[in-house]
Motif scaffolding. Structure first.
Motif, short mmCIF file in Angstrom:
data_model
loop_
_atom_site.label_atom_id
_atom_site.label_comp_id
_atom_site.label_asym_id
_atom_site.label_seq_id
_atom_site.Cartn_x
_atom_site.Cartn_y
_atom_site.Cartn_z
N UNK A 1 3.65 12.19 0.98
CA UNK A 1 4.48 12.31 -0.22
C UNK A 1 5.88 11.88 0.15
N UNK A 2 6.63 11.50 -0.85
CA UNK A 2 7.95 10.98 -0.57
C UNK A 2 9.02 11.80 -1.29
N UNK A 3 10.22 11.77 -0.74
CA UNK A 3 11.33 12.46 -1.39
C UNK A 3 11.81 11.66 -2.58
N UNK A 4 11.58 10.37 -2.49
CA UNK A 4 12.10 9.49 -3.54
C UNK A 4 11.22 8.24 -3.57
N UNK A 5 10.85 7.80 -4.77
CA UNK A 5 10.07 6.56 -4.82
C UNK A 5 10.69 5.60 -5.83
N UNK B 1 0.79 -1.23 0.00
CA UNK B 1 0.00 0.00 0.00
C UNK B 1 0.83 1.28 0.00
N UNK C 1 2.18 2.40 -5.59
CA UNK C 1 2.01 3.64 -6.33
C UNK C 1 0.59 3.72 -6.87
N UNK C 2 0.15 2.60 -7.39
CA UNK C 2 -1.17 2.60 -8.02
C UNK C 2 -2.28 2.88 -7.01
N UNK C 3 -2.21 2.24 -5.85
CA UNK C 3 -3.27 2.52 -4.88
C UNK C 3 -3.14 3.92 -4.30
N UNK C 4 -1.91 4.45 -4.33
CA UNK C 4 -1.72 5.80 -3.77
C UNK C 4 -2.33 6.89 -4.64
N UNK C 5 -2.51 6.61 -5.93
CA UNK C 5 -3.12 7.64 -6.77
C UNK C 5 -4.65 7.49 -6.81
N UNK D 1 5.32 -1.04 -6.78
CA UNK D 1 4.58 -0.44 -7.89
C UNK D 1 3.09 -0.47 -7.62
N UNK D 2 2.63 -1.56 -7.00
CA UNK D 2 1.21 -1.60 -6.67
C UNK D 2 0.86 -0.51 -5.66
N UNK E 1 -5.43 6.44 2.74
CA UNK E 1 -4.32 5.52 2.95
C UNK E 1 -4.52 4.73 4.24
N UNK F 1 3.49 3.87 -1.73
CA UNK F 1 4.02 4.24 -3.04
C UNK F 1 5.53 4.10 -3.09
#
Ligand SMILES: Nc1ncnc2c1ncn2[C@@H]1O[C@H](COP(=O)(O)OP(=O)(O)OP(=O)(O)O)[C@@H](O)[C@H]1O
Ligand SMILES: [Mg+2]
Lengths: 312, 392
Positions: B388-392, B216, B225-229, B222-223, B234, B218
């Protein structure tokens, strides 16, 4: 035309690297905007910033006229995203995968069932409904990846290199599907480093390099930035050097190369280049087998602006 | 959405072969191996009565608790007796030990000391019993002191020590320091291995908790990321996925109990409700451990599975999975480690439920597990708050 997305002065840094550098652009309703750029030019980073997944140091992002935030659910419900990496559950069938992701947007089960079926049809996976991702070929997997992102019929769709590592036939299927989405009224942002895809698909293109926009506009507008008019190749066996020297003196000729029995001529802007060449070949009774003329491509524009090829 | 996600989370968990192996199959397989290995040991060892010696120091002669305890444990009329005890001089004890006639001897000077030459199961039992008696002695001492203090506070200086002694014995009889149960019948030291097995299964549930988080976030998958959009909260998504993991885990533990009780004849004591309570709380602690690992480390599922498995195995080792000796050494020398070790909290919980008449030690373990779990969740919350993240 309404702006669906407005990005202003977006800057994103990873430690010392500026991945996106003061980027500003808008996406209009109903268009397919191509984000074209080589590996590492910042396409994915830009999309992830727009989607509020990444923090960015500067800039503002508006979608549907409202500020985009992680909890802006009223905006997010109309967005669909197909990420660069395939994001599906190995443990779920094709149908279940699409149903799961669609269910995060669509509560009504009957509506959802219809949407899932439609998405399967759109990407042409009807025969593979009950397959598990492991059993799908690379191209089919990409199609599933797309279906998962767009099944809920979003008004705004992000597609991040959806055709990487896909064979040409699958790719054409995918591109047709994307056109269909646009025809249904969706606005689409499409990133790729295949310029051919942009030429087939996109209404407008933004070329990125090192996080900066180096060119933007319609295909024709961007190509007009190229300083060359056309590139001509002539297959002529054992051409005498004196002819080559003669051709070099022609109007508009930028560069002439003779190699492997192929004469390559690049012309700067100007008219009637090919006519002049053909007349000369006839006059001098030079025998040639084939002759091609090519208009400048986006790659030529990119090459001129950056000094390197779009794809390495 | 909560239910939608929950249903699919369950579906993915049950179809994930690796997860099912670690959380369902592996504990059952390991239990079967334990059973094969121990059934032989138990058979041969159970017949053995351990030969020991006790040096008849003045301290020993004057120490009612030690004297009575060993007398009872060596009583020939007691069919479950543990020891065959010789009361000797120190020099003779040394001789006996040297010539391998005894496993070890007890020397009670200021403190009780067990002298052995090797370290085997018999040696461990002797040490263990001595330690237990020492604990009892301490409790008796403290009780006696406080009884005397009470009398003194009442300004009663004419203290009847006999009366106090009897009173203290009365109290200790029901306390968890009561050693009446330590007989060869009850001191089935292999039982503890099965208890650590349950502890291991509970903590392996952490893998399920870890998956729920990774799926869950991002910045983890990759999944994710998808649920995060998606337009979903959350918190709700994670809660629903973690709940699915917990239920899966409890089903696994339930199967393990069924298997160990009916196929391997492991005895968890009579109090089924408390056994279930401990397993539920233990699983929760395991789940929270996995959640914390998932939040704190940035790595893929496989690496994090490795981390959870390593923590679990190390914890189980310290709490006696490869032999009770380890638990004994840790409990005695660095007790703080096992007080912080969730595997030991679970093991010790079952152990105390089985061996002791009172539940203080059991509840201490249950509460420790809850504190551990909430600590893990608190740590996780801290990192989960990021949107939000600094890096994903
Ligand atoms: N998590 C990260 N940490 C550090 N640097 C990163 C990270 N992600 C991307 N970068 C760097 O940021 C730059 C832009 O990367 P990005 O992924 O946006 O490029 P891209 O245009 O999508 O490339 P590609 O065509 O390969 O997908 C690259 O130089 C990349 O190395
Ligand atoms: Mg990219």
């Amino acid at each position: 035309m309404k702006n669906v997305i407005e990005v202003k002065n977006l800057t994103k840094e990873y430690k010392e690297l500026k991945a996106v550098d003061n980027l500003s652009f808008a996406v209009q309703e109903g268009e397919i905007l191509g984000l074209l750029g080589p590996n590492g030019s910042g396409k994915s980073t830009t999309i992830n910033c727009i989607l509020s997944l990444l923090n960015f140091s500067e800039g503002s992002i508006k979608i549907f006229g409202k500020e985009m935030k992680p909890d802006a659910y009223d905006i997010k419900k109309d967005i669909g995203v197909v990420f660069q990496d395939v994001a599906v559950f190995e443990e779920l069938s094709v149908y279940d995968n699409i149903d799961y992701f669609c269910g995060l947007y669509i509560k009504d089960k009957r509506v959802r069932k219809k949407y899932v079926e439609e998405a399967i049809q759109l990407v042409g996976l009807e025969e593979f409904k009950n397959f598990f991702p492991k059993k799908l070929s690379g191209g089919l997997l990409r199609r599933l990846n797309i279906a998962c992102g767009i099944a809920h019929k979003p008004k705004l769709i992000f597609l991040d290199e959806p055709t990487v590592a896909v064979d040409p036939q699958s790719r054409n299927n995918i591109l047709d599907g994307i056109k269909m989405l646009r025809d249904r009224g969706a606005t689409i942002i499409y990133t790729t480093h295949y310029m051919e895809e942009v030429e087939i698909l996109c209404d407008r293109v933004i070329i990125l390099d090192k996080g900066k926009i180096i060119a933007s506009g319609t295909n024709a507008e961007v190509k007009a930035l190229a300083s060359i008019e056309e590139k001509v190749s002539v297959e002529a066996i054992d051409l005498d050097k004196k002819y080559i020297d003669e051709i070099k003196k022609f109007k508009n000729v930028d560069e002439v190369i003779y190699n492997n029995n192929i004469l390559f001529i690049r012309y700067k802007k100007g008219k009637n280049n090919l006519d002049t060449l053909l007349d000369y070949l006839k006059e001098e009774h030079i025998k040639y087998n084939k002759i091609y003329s090519e208009r400048p491509t986006l790659n030529d524009v990119f090459l001129e602006l950056t000094g390197k090829e779009l794809r390495d | 959405m909560f239910i939608h996600n929950f249903k699919y989370a369950l579906k993915t968990l049950f179809r994930n072969k690796m997860l099912i192996f670690w959380t369902f199959a592996f504990p059952i397989i390991l239990g079967t191996f334990f059973n094969m290995a121990f059934s032989d040991i138990e058979k041969s060892e159970k017949l053995d009565i351990i030969d020991i010696a006790i040096v008849e120091t003045d301290e020993f002669k004057n120490n009612e608790i030690f004297k009575e305890s060993f007398k009872e444990l060596s009583n020939k009329k007691n069919k479950d007796r543990l020891f065959n005890t010789k009361y000797v001089e120190e020099s003779e004890a040394k001789e006996l030990l040297k010539s391998n006639k005894i496993t070890g001897y007890l020397l009670l000077k200021d403190t009780p000391k067990v002298v052995v030459t090797t370290s085997g199961i018999n040696e461990t039992i002797l040490k263990y019993v001595t330690e237990e008696i020492k604990q009892t002695e301490k409790i008796v001492e403290n009780l006696a002191q406080s009884e005397i203090k009470k009398e003194v506070e009442k300004k009663n200086y004419n203290i009847d020590y006999d009366q106090i002694y009897n009173k203290v014995l009365e109290i200790t009889k029901d306390s968890d320091a009561n050693i009446k149960n330590i007989t060869s019948h009850n001191l089935s030291y292999t039982m503890i291995e099965f208890y650590t097995l349950i502890a291991m299964a509970c903590l392996y549930g952490g893998i399920l908790g870890m998956v729920a988080i990774n799926q869950n976030l991002a910045n983890m998958s990759s999944n994710g990321k998808r649920v995060s959009v998606a337009p979903t909260s959350k918190g709700k998504l994670i809660l629903s996925s973690v709940l699915a993991s917990y239920i899966t885990q409890l089903i696994g533990i339930f199967l393990l109990f069924i298997y160990t009780i009916f196929a391997l004849k492991v005895d968890y004591g009579n109090n089924l409700a408390l056994v279930i309570l401990l397993a539920t709380v233990g699983s929760f602690a395991g789940l929270s451990l996995g959640v914390a690992v998932a939040c704190l480390f940035k790595a893929n599922d496989n690496v994090k599975t490795g981390i959870v498995i390593s923590i679990t195995m190390f914890g189980c080792f310290l709490s006696g999975m490869m032999g009770i000796t380890m638990k004994y050494i840790i409990d005695k020398n660095i007790p703080i480690i096992n007080k912080l070790n969730p595997a030991n909290m679970i093991t010790d919980g079952f152990y105390s439920l089985y061996y002791y008449d009172t539940l203080d030690r059991f509840y201490f373990n249950v509460v420790s597990l809850l504190i551990f779990a909430f600590l893990m969740i608190a740590i996780s919350m801290f990192s989960l708050r990021r949107q939000k993240y600094d890096s994903i």
